[in-house]
Scaffold this motif. Sequence first.
Motif, short mmCIF file in Angstrom:
data_model
loop_
_atom_site.label_atom_id
_atom_site.label_comp_id
_atom_site.label_asym_id
_atom_site.label_seq_id
_atom_site.Cartn_x
_atom_site.Cartn_y
_atom_site.Cartn_z
N ALA A 38 -4.00 39.01 18.83
CA ALA A 38 -4.90 37.86 18.80
C ALA A 38 -6.18 38.16 19.58
N SER A 41 -8.56 40.04 17.65
CA SER A 41 -9.02 39.27 16.49
C SER A 41 -8.43 39.73 15.17
N ILE A 44 -4.96 35.20 13.84
CA ILE A 44 -5.59 33.94 14.25
C ILE A 44 -4.66 33.20 15.19
N LEU A 46 -4.68 29.75 17.56
CA LEU A 46 -5.41 28.51 17.77
C LEU A 46 -5.07 27.88 19.11
N THR A 52 -0.91 27.78 22.64
CA THR A 52 -1.45 28.53 21.51
C THR A 52 -0.49 28.43 20.32
N TYR A 54 -0.06 29.61 15.98
CA TYR A 54 -0.46 30.60 15.00
C TYR A 54 -0.31 30.01 13.60
N ARG A 78 -16.07 34.46 14.94
CA ARG A 78 -15.10 34.69 16.00
C ARG A 78 -14.29 33.45 16.38
N PRO A 80 -11.62 30.84 16.25
CA PRO A 80 -10.36 30.80 15.48
C PRO A 80 -10.30 29.63 14.50
N TRP A 81 -10.86 28.49 14.87
CA TRP A 81 -10.84 27.35 13.95
C TRP A 81 -11.74 27.59 12.75
N ARG A 83 -12.48 30.55 11.56
CA ARG A 83 -11.80 31.59 10.78
C ARG A 83 -10.73 30.95 9.88
#
Length: 117
Positions: A38, A41, A44, A46, A52, A54, A78, A80-81, A83
């Motif tokens: 994670a 990168s 993902i 979150l 956290t 996934y 970059r 995560p949301w 992405r």
Amino acid sequence: MRTEDIKADLLRRADGTLSASEAARMLGTDVVTLQELAAESVVIALPLPGGTAYPACQFEIGGMVAGLSEVLRSMPIRSPWMRLEWLVTPDPALGGASPIEALRQGNVTEVIQLARS
């Protein structure tokens, strides 16, 4: 829409989430390695109030959806949301499929090219 509603919709379209231990199990690894992936990168992760999570859509039995790690490495995005939103949103360039659907259909090259743009 409120931010919370948008995130809830994204999580629904991502087939929910997995905990770190569940995601690590899907990858056949441990939580520390998952966290390293994670941080690099290529998975993902979150940030949620409880910790956290996934997105489940990125995993298949036996590992990651084929090609997804390469796609994530190629993306300039970059957040995560953001992405996740990109991954689950239908795109005309993919014939109306979402990038995750296109990856599951084996269209890795097309999705990588889209991720770079």
